[in-house]
Write a protein that holds these residues in place. Structure first.
Motif, short mmCIF file in Angstrom:
data_model
loop_
_atom_site.label_atom_id
_atom_site.label_comp_id
_atom_site.label_asym_id
_atom_site.label_seq_id
_atom_site.Cartn_x
_atom_site.Cartn_y
_atom_site.Cartn_z
N GLU A 1 -0.95 9.51 -5.82
CA GLU A 1 -2.17 8.83 -5.34
C GLU A 1 -1.82 7.46 -4.76
OE1 GLU A 1 -6.70 7.96 -6.70
OE2 GLU A 1 -5.18 7.78 -8.25
N PRO A 2 -2.25 7.19 -3.55
CA PRO A 2 -2.00 5.88 -2.94
C PRO A 2 -2.73 4.77 -3.69
CG PRO A 2 -2.65 7.47 -1.27
CD PRO A 2 -2.91 8.09 -2.60
N GLU A 3 -2.18 3.59 -3.62
CA GLU A 3 -2.81 2.42 -4.21
C GLU A 3 -2.51 1.21 -3.35
OE1 GLU A 3 0.42 0.79 -7.42
OE2 GLU A 3 -1.16 2.07 -8.15
N GLN B 1 -5.22 -14.59 -8.09
CA GLN B 1 -5.63 -13.42 -8.85
C GLN B 1 -4.96 -12.18 -8.28
OE1 GLN B 1 -7.75 -13.09 -11.63
NE2 GLN B 1 -6.92 -11.03 -11.56
N ALA B 2 -4.11 -11.55 -9.07
CA ALA B 2 -3.44 -10.33 -8.65
C ALA B 2 -4.42 -9.16 -8.76
CB ALA B 2 -2.22 -10.07 -9.51
N PHE B 3 -4.24 -8.16 -7.91
CA PHE B 3 -5.05 -6.95 -8.02
C PHE B 3 -4.20 -5.73 -7.73
CE2 PHE B 3 -5.27 -7.82 -3.50
CZ PHE B 3 -5.23 -6.56 -2.93
N ARG B 4 -4.63 -4.60 -8.29
CA ARG B 4 -3.97 -3.32 -8.08
C ARG B 4 -5.03 -2.24 -8.24
NH1 ARG B 4 1.49 -1.42 -11.20
NH2 ARG B 4 1.76 0.55 -10.10
N ILE B 5 -5.34 -1.51 -7.17
CA ILE B 5 -6.37 -0.49 -7.24
C ILE B 5 -5.88 0.79 -6.59
CG2 ILE B 5 -8.34 -2.06 -7.40
CD1 ILE B 5 -8.81 -1.76 -4.46
N SER B 6 -6.31 1.91 -7.17
CA SER B 6 -5.93 3.22 -6.65
C SER B 6 -6.90 3.63 -5.54
CB SER B 6 -5.96 4.25 -7.76
OG SER B 6 -7.30 4.44 -8.21
N CYS C 1 0.86 -1.18 0.00
CA CYS C 1 0.00 0.00 0.00
C CYS C 1 0.89 1.22 0.00
CB CYS C 1 -0.89 0.03 1.23
SG CYS C 1 -2.06 -1.30 1.32
N GLY C 2 0.58 2.19 -0.84
CA GLY C 2 1.34 3.43 -0.90
C GLY C 2 1.32 4.01 -2.30
N PRO C 3 1.96 5.16 -2.49
CA PRO C 3 2.01 5.79 -3.81
C PRO C 3 2.71 4.88 -4.83
CG PRO C 3 2.68 7.35 -2.12
CD PRO C 3 2.59 6.00 -1.47
N ALA C 4 2.19 4.89 -6.07
CA ALA C 4 2.71 4.00 -7.11
C ALA C 4 4.18 4.29 -7.42
CB ALA C 4 1.88 4.14 -8.37
N GLY C 5 4.59 5.53 -7.44
CA GLY C 5 5.96 5.88 -7.78
C GLY C 5 6.85 5.98 -6.57
N SER C 6 6.77 4.99 -5.69
CA SER C 6 7.54 5.05 -4.45
C SER C 6 8.34 3.77 -4.25
CB SER C 6 6.60 5.24 -3.25
OG SER C 6 5.83 4.09 -3.03
N VAL C 7 9.21 3.83 -3.26
CA VAL C 7 9.95 2.65 -2.80
C VAL C 7 9.50 2.43 -1.37
CG1 VAL C 7 12.20 1.67 -2.29
CG2 VAL C 7 11.92 3.12 -4.30
N ILE C 8 8.78 1.36 -1.14
CA ILE C 8 8.16 1.05 0.16
C ILE C 8 7.41 2.26 0.74
CG2 ILE C 8 9.66 -0.89 0.69
CD1 ILE C 8 11.19 0.94 2.66
#
Length: 76
Positions: free
Chosen positions: A34-36, A55-60, A2-9
């Motif tokens: 935006e967190p995801e 089933q993988a998931f990724r949501i904003s 969980c966290g911003p897409a363009g982040s490292v941890i």
């Protein structure tokens, strides 16, 4: 994760990489954006304990606020 897409941890990549590469103490700053949430759902066979589907998931964050999104995760 969980966290911003363009982040490292969840932290600003520049500060994380600086600490890793130079081995110096650096204050981590929370990354902007935006967190995801991302992860995997596993369907397990209760008799054997084996995974029968994944089933993988990724949501904003904006998708998380939508009831339509959560309906996709409900049982059929």
């Amino acid at each position: 994760m969980c966290g911003p897409a363009g982040s490292v941890i969840g932290m600003d990549p520049k500060t994380v990489l600086r600490r890793f590469l130079l081995q110096v103490p650096v204050r981590f700053d929370v990354a902007s954006g935006e967190p995801e949430a991302a992860g995997v759902f596993f369907d397990l066979d209760p008799g054997t304990g084996r995974c029968i589907a994944a089933q993988a998931f990724r949501i904003s964050e904006s998708q998380m606020r939508s009831k339509k999104t959560w309906n996709t995760f409900s049982d059929p």
